[in-house]
Design an enzyme around this catalytic site. Structure first.
Site, PDB file in Angstrom:
ATOM      1  N   MET A  77      61.187  56.113  35.425  1.00 40.30           N
ATOM      2  CA  MET A  77      62.484  56.283  35.891  1.00 40.30           C
ATOM      3  C   MET A  77      63.218  57.254  35.067  1.00 40.30           C
ATOM      4  SD  MET A  77      63.382  52.480  37.581  1.00 40.30           S
ATOM      5  CE  MET A  77      64.673  53.369  38.702  1.00 40.30           C
ATOM      6  N   HIS A  78      64.387  57.756  35.670  1.00 41.63           N
ATOM      7  CA  HIS A  78      65.443  58.394  35.158  1.00 41.63           C
ATOM      8  C   HIS A  78      65.019  59.835  34.252  1.00 41.63           C
ATOM      9  CE1 HIS A  78      66.922  54.600  35.897  1.00 41.63           C
ATOM     10  NE2 HIS A  78      66.362  54.061  34.805  1.00 41.63           N
ATOM     11  N   ASP A 237      58.735  53.292  38.572  1.00 41.32           N
ATOM     12  CA  ASP A 237      57.786  52.221  37.954  1.00 41.32           C
ATOM     13  C   ASP A 237      58.320  50.782  38.205  1.00 41.32           C
ATOM     14  OD1 ASP A 237      60.088  52.590  36.282  1.00 41.32           O
ATOM     15  OD2 ASP A 237      58.595  52.856  34.442  1.00 41.32           O
TER      16      ASP A 237
END
Length: 484
Positions: A77-78, A237
């Protein structure tokens, strides 16, 4: 035999897994490493993910000839991938664990009009790990590169783009940018306007089970896939991991203890009272949400202690912990070796052993670390549990592999916890998403019934020492937070 592939585009590897006929047929992993550049800068060339993805798919299809009908990816993520108008990568991706954006994270809150205003727009606080602060950092520090940006996507979205030629994301990954109106499952025009970003740099938002497209014919031949292989959107995830651990109904909760630790609870609706104490994201189950607390140093706390006391392996640590008693001889451990995110969003928090005495044993210290992680899990659980009645609690990772750690967690929570037969993480959840998206499974509940069953239940022992030490654990943090 219909086959489905799940991918996990991680920080240190790409994992690929094939499912068919209710079983995991095969799995492979292709490793790599991020670039740690100093000063908190952590980057990765997206070409590394793409090369590893192709190698993993080739390896798994060559060993398992058959009919792959669909694949889906989970992704870290991110992390931010910056693409130009031709779809080319402009610079290395800035990763989720990069900490250069403290200034930008604060700016976002200020530009939004304060924390309450930001929560009303995107339902989450601004943290330096998220995607939006990285975009602002690029705008402020690399103006020439920012001028080229046409789209910003996350790692698994880049892989889907390379497979299909279509740029899109899904709601679960989009939520981690802090640019998504989580309740409406669409980009927040209000926040974009406040920050001065054009909406067209963001990809379209799909549900995790929606099809992005089909693998291009050239790539299909190269990778050993059928030309009509569907690429399903996949998810973030943590969302994929929860799906893969059987969280498919409101109130079901997964506790994961890996290097970090998470508590994830599925929700039917956005809570009325959003405080920002936990992340509130869109789930890979269409139309659903999840509340998540994430601590930074769970299993890694025990690994740190293992290195300090030069214990050979984790079996020896478990045996040592059994020699101590509930309450660890009065020793309390605060597992804040990397700072903390939840329940205390404090990057300056430090680890503490409290209550050491001449009688303290190595066994007490090992058990104190296990208990300290469990107390922090309990604190996060207490933040997510008011949102919905908690039904089933599943546990995965190190806490599930260690019998004593599982018993400690159940006892601190005062709830039984379930260990499932499969602990394969995000790639397995991504494969389930691919199967639902391609209509191989008639819903997540059906997929769960085909693959997952209870391995064992862990009952709490009800020892009062855990509750006494948990109260002390919280007091120790409050007493020291001004000193960190």
């Amino acid at each position: 035999m219909k086959q489905i592939i799940g991918l996990d585009i991680g920080t240190n590897s790409v994992k690929a897994m094939i499912l068919a006929d209710g079983a995991i047929v095969d799995q492979v992993s292709v490793g790599y490493a991020p670039d740690y550049l100093g000063n908190g800068f952590v980057e990765q060339d997206p070409a590394v993910w793409w090369d590893a993805t192709k190698a993993a798919i080739r390896a798994i299809t060559s060993a398992n000839p058959g009919q792959v009908v669909a694949l889906a990816a989970s992704g870290q993520m991110h992390s931010s991938v910056f693409l130009d108008a031709e779809g080319n990568v402009i610079r290395n991706a800035i990763l989720w664990n990069d900490t250069r954006t403290t200034k930008q994270a604060a700016e976002i809150t200020a530009l939004a009009g304060g924390e309450a205003a930001l929560l009303s727009m995107v339902h989450n606080r601004s943290l330096e790990g998220f995607t939006l602060p990285k975009i602002l950092w690029l705008r402020e520090n690399e103006a020439e590169n920012f001028a080229k940006v046409c789209k910003v996507v996350m790692p698994k979205d880049y892989i889907n783009y390379m497979l299909t030629g279509r740029i899109a994301t899904d709601a679960s990954d989009a939520a981690g940018t802090i640019l998504l109106d989580v309740g409406k499952r669409q980009w927040s025009n209000a926040l974009l306007e406040k920050i001065g970003l054009p909406a067209d740099i963001l990809p379209e938002v799909l549900e995790s089970v929606d099809a992005v497209g089909k693998v291009t014919p050239t790539l299909a031949a190269e990778l050993g896939l059928a030309p009509e292989t569907l690429v399903i959107a996949g998810g973030a995830d943590n969302s994929c991991a929860a799906i893969g651990n059987g969280v498919v109904a409101s109130g079901q909760t997964i506790i994961s203890i890996g290097t970090s630790g998470t508590v994830v609870t599925m929700l039917d609706a956005v809570p009325a009272d959003i405080t920002g104490d936990v992340h509130l994201f869109n789930y890979s189950y269409p139309g659903k949400f999840y509340a998540m607390g994430c601590m930074l140093c769970a299993g890694e706390s025990l690994n740190w202690l293992r290195n300090i006391v030069t214990v050979a392996d984790f079996d020896e640590l478990n045996a040592l912990a059994e020699q101590s008693t509930p309450g660890a001889g009065g020793v309390v451990f605060l597992p804040y070796l990397f700072g903390e995110r939840c329940p205390y969003p404090n990057p300056d928090a430090k680890g503490i052993f409290f209550g050491l005495a001449a009688t303290t044993s190595k066994a007490d210290m090992v058990r104190a670390v296990m208990e300290g992680v469990a107390y922090n899990i309990r604190a996060m659980y207490d933040l997510v549990s008011p949102f919905t009645p908690i039904t089933d609690i599943y546990i995965t990772g190190g806490g599930a592999k260690s019998d004593i750690w599982g018993r400690i967690i159940a006892s601190v929570l005062q709830r039984p916890v379930t260990v499932l037969n499969i602990e394969e993480g995000p790639a397995f959840g991504a494969a389930m998403i691919a199967g639902v998206g391609a209509k191989v499974f008639d819903g997540f509940e059906v997929a769960k019934a085909q693959f997952l069953r209870t391995d064992r239940m862990i009952e709490p022992d009800g020892h009062e020492a855990y509750q006494r030490q948990f109260r002390l654990f919280k007091k120790i943090y409050e007493a020291n937070k001004g000193l960190f």
